[in-house]
Design a protein around this motif. Structure first.
Motif, short mmCIF file in Angstrom:
data_model
loop_
_atom_site.label_atom_id
_atom_site.label_comp_id
_atom_site.label_asym_id
_atom_site.label_seq_id
_atom_site.Cartn_x
_atom_site.Cartn_y
_atom_site.Cartn_z
N GLN A 11 111.55 44.01 118.25
CA GLN A 11 111.67 42.73 117.57
C GLN A 11 110.31 42.31 117.01
O GLN A 11 109.28 42.90 117.32
N THR A 12 110.32 41.28 116.21
CA THR A 12 109.16 40.85 115.42
C THR A 12 107.93 40.57 116.27
O THR A 12 108.01 40.06 117.39
N VAL A 13 106.77 40.90 115.72
CA VAL A 13 105.46 40.58 116.30
C VAL A 13 104.77 39.60 115.35
O VAL A 13 104.75 39.82 114.14
N TRP A 14 104.23 38.51 115.90
CA TRP A 14 103.56 37.55 115.03
C TRP A 14 102.45 36.80 115.77
O TRP A 14 102.43 36.71 116.99
N LEU A 15 101.53 36.27 114.97
CA LEU A 15 100.43 35.43 115.44
C LEU A 15 100.67 34.01 114.97
O LEU A 15 101.26 33.78 113.90
N GLU A 16 100.20 33.04 115.75
CA GLU A 16 100.26 31.66 115.29
C GLU A 16 99.08 30.88 115.85
O GLU A 16 98.55 31.20 116.92
N ALA A 17 98.68 29.87 115.09
CA ALA A 17 97.58 29.00 115.49
C ALA A 17 98.13 27.77 116.17
O ALA A 17 99.12 27.18 115.73
N ALA A 18 97.50 27.36 117.27
CA ALA A 18 97.93 26.18 118.01
C ALA A 18 96.71 25.51 118.61
O ALA A 18 95.70 26.17 118.90
N PRO A 19 96.76 24.20 118.84
CA PRO A 19 95.65 23.52 119.52
C PRO A 19 95.59 23.92 120.99
O PRO A 19 96.51 24.54 121.52
N SER A 20 94.52 23.54 121.66
CA SER A 20 94.32 23.95 123.05
C SER A 20 95.47 23.48 123.95
O SER A 20 95.94 24.22 124.81
N ASN A 21 95.92 22.25 123.77
CA ASN A 21 97.11 21.79 124.49
C ASN A 21 98.27 21.82 123.51
O ASN A 21 98.36 21.00 122.60
#
Length: 641
Positions: free
Chosen positions: A222-232
């Protein structure tokens, strides 16, 4: 599905046999520089095979928790066979692996470009670049599913480990990254399937395919992806909305801050219908007044936005209540307080070009649209877990889902100390792991409105016999998700656990009836009478529509019934559906599962062929017969609010 016992005995697997070694001789490994990715011709193609290309599955893969800033890593990666489990101790950092492979895919599939077998140990690698605009927060590396164990390295450092071939996982890889530069991603995969003494959730996969057990799927499917998120940031949403307008939600966060507040906004047609604030990491409730209810006839969904500090995700929900109740002395499944006759197909989710991985979202949804057109209101996802986009499609189309837990080593035996045949069952440690992965299943999928029922065991496969584990596991499921029904043991071995008295019988049904066969169990009037499987009749087809593997072709005659023409097949289908309708009118039948959506490998009993090119069904006849089931159920009465 099950076979007649005479057929079962002929296809039991014996682990004492000499098995192929994992020495590389069965792998098509190019030791030199890769010549580039190319599709390997599978034993059978679909209309979508040649459309896949090298950028498959571009859709955001997690619709119930969707972020705007993300990067899809699907495409052509590098692969090579590994020598064994100890290979993970010597990662090939900075080295070009031997072959090109398409991600996501099963290594055993033509779409992968590898099409190997016995892929027990594998290396995968790719590289990616991230803009420095992603610096300052956290970067999450997500895998939709890797079968079976994945050890992940980023830029030469171990970033994490995951076990379980059907479940999503995320790793915080921020500290390993280099921004505005190339980053190396290396993944070691161990997939034993049913090798040796391993007893793990595998569903229909086997290293020795035969009739109702199929080619396995190894690797990153299945899909592999990156995402940006804040520390919390938000890590999971548990979201349920019922027929009374009550929204029950838990916003799980990466930091257990007592003072953190999440803001939830519900939208319909661009208008805000409710906004509420509540604490993270604990459940809270609020109400939407006079909601439009979700059902198969009216699959109405509401958009949901959740904010936590600097983090914001998009989701959705449907207002509906799934329960059970007594109507005129009979236990019934209820949707929004009314008896619903759940009727669907056994849906195995296999594809001849991609095996576990459909060639595209369009292809996957094609199957569901076909079922909806015929009038089915449900699909039983049979001992496999799909990408989240499958369940989203069911939500949008209006198809209820009966979701199976993937089975442990079904119908397999080994030689005991006295060379007697012993059924392979989990030991104590393996049973604990099965329960842990059952938890993963519930937590991953429980927020999809379409899911109506969880299945713990299919036909006793991997079900311990020295005690009745289904009682403990059923309670475990109810604690994790009290909003669904539980079919503890579909088919057999039934000791009275769960909400369903579930019969399997081929070809004709025995649904909530005063008669049954010895392989199944008598109808229990304290639970819902249900036909968990029936039908299974087939017609052979010409070679261009068959899985072109001689061993599979040789098992076609094990199909429960073979009809010599399509006309005879539709005639027999009509008789079986009419018999089920009689049982709805006369007895205590509350739903059923027809075997099956499509042919699979050596099975020719699908509504459509394995390549999705030939349809067996007389559409008007099937639509009329299915409507007859619903009409018969409606005549038995509805619950009042």
């Amino acid at each position: 599905m099950h076979l007649a016992w005479s057929c079962v005995l002929s296809c039991l697997f014996v682990t004492c046999l000499a098995l192929p070694s994992n020495d590389g001789t069965k792998h098509q490994v190019n030791k030199g520089r890769s010549a580039g990715y190319s599709l390997k011709e599978p034993p059978l193609t679909t209309p979508w095979t040649d459309q896949v290309g090298t950028k498959p599955w571009p859709e955001y893969p997690r619709p119930l928790l969707q972020r705007s800033e993300w990067k899809n890593l699907n495409g052509v990666w590098k692969y090579q066979n590994a020598s064994g489990l100890n290979a993970v101790q010597q990662p090939p950092f900075g080295q070009e692996l031997a072959q090109d492979v398409l991600i996501p895919s099963c290594l055993e599939s033509g779409l992968s470009g590898i099409q190997t077998d016995w892929a027990l140990y594998s290396w995968f690698s790719t590289s990616f670049e991230l803009s420095s605009s992603w610096e300052g927060g956290q970067v999450l590396l997500n895998f939709g599913a890797v079968d079976y164990e994945a050890t992940v390295f980023v830029n030469g450092e171990k970033a994490g480990f995951h076990r379980g071939g059907y479940f999503r996982f995320a790793l915080d890889v921020t500290k390993y990254l280099k921004f505005d530069q190339q980053n190396e991603l290396l993944v070691f995969v161990h997939d034993p399937t049913d090798d040796g003494d391993y007893v793990i959730p595998i569903g229909k996969q086997t290293l020795r395919p035969s009739h109702i057990f199929y080619t396995p799927c190894s690797g990153i499917w299945q899909t592999v992806w990156l995402e940006a998120a804040p520390s919390n940031h938000i890590t999971q949403l548990d979201l349920d909305a019922n027929m009374d307008g009550q929204v029950n939600i838990t916003v799980h966060s990466s930091a257990a801050e007592a003072s953190a507040q999440a803001e939830v906004t519900v939208h319909k047609d661009g208008k805000t219908v409710a906004t509420h604030k509540g604490p993270t990491n604990k459940p809270f409730q609020f109400t939407v007044s006079s909601p439009m209810l979700w059902s198969p006839n009216s699959p109405i969904l509401y958009n949901v936005t959740v904010k936590l500090g600097e983090d914001q995700v998009q989701s959705y929900t449907g207002f509906r209540t799934i329960s059970r109740g007594n109507i005129d002395g009979i236990e019934r499944p209820l949707l929004n307080g009314e008896f619903i006759f759940m009727f669907g197909t056994l849906d195995q989710g296999y594809w001849p070009d991609g095996l576990y991985t459909p060639p595209s979202k369009e292809a996957m949804v094609y199957d569901l649209q076909m079922l909806k057109k015929l009038g089915f209101n449900m699909v039983r996802k049979h001992i496999k877990v799909e990408t989240d986009l499958f369940y989203q499609a069911c939500d949008e189309l209006g198809l209820l889902v009966i979701q199976d837990m993937p089975s442990l080593r079904p119908l397999q035996s080994k030689k005991g100390a006295n060379c007697n045949s012993v059924t392979i069952l989990p030991d104590a440690k393996q049973q604990v792991e099965f329960a842990r992965q059952l938890d993963l299943l519930i937590n991953q999928l429980k927020s999809f409105p379409s899911i109506a029922t969880w299945v713990v065991y299919n036909e006793g496969w991997g079900q311990l016999t020295d005690y009745y584990p289904e009682f403990e596991l059923t309670e475990r499921v109810r604690q994790l998700d009290p909003t669904r029904l539980v079919d503890s043991t579909t088919g057999w071995t039934d000791h009275g656990a769960g909400d369903f008295s579930d019969n399997h019988h081929y070809a004709n049904p025995q649904c909530g009836t005063p008669f049954y066969s010895t392989a199944s169990s008598p109808y229990d009037p304290t639970r819902i009478g249900f036909q968990g499987e029936f039908g299974g009749i087939g017609t052979n087809v010409s070679i261009e529509h068959l899985w072109n593997n001689q061993a599979a072709i040789n098992t076609i005659n094990q199909t429960y019934e073979i009809d010599s023409t399509i006309e005879a097949w539709n005639y027999r289908s009509h008789l079986l559906l009419s018999e089920l309708e009689d049982q709805v009118r006369l007895f205590a039948c509350s739903g059923g599962v027809w075997t099956q959506t499509t042919d699979v490998e050596g099975e020719v009993n699908g509504l459509i062929t394995y390549d999705r090119r030939l349809t067996r069904v007389d559409v008007k006849q099937w639509q009329a017969d299915i409507k007859g089931l619903y009409d018969a159920a409606a005549a038995r009465g509805n619950a009042t609010s």
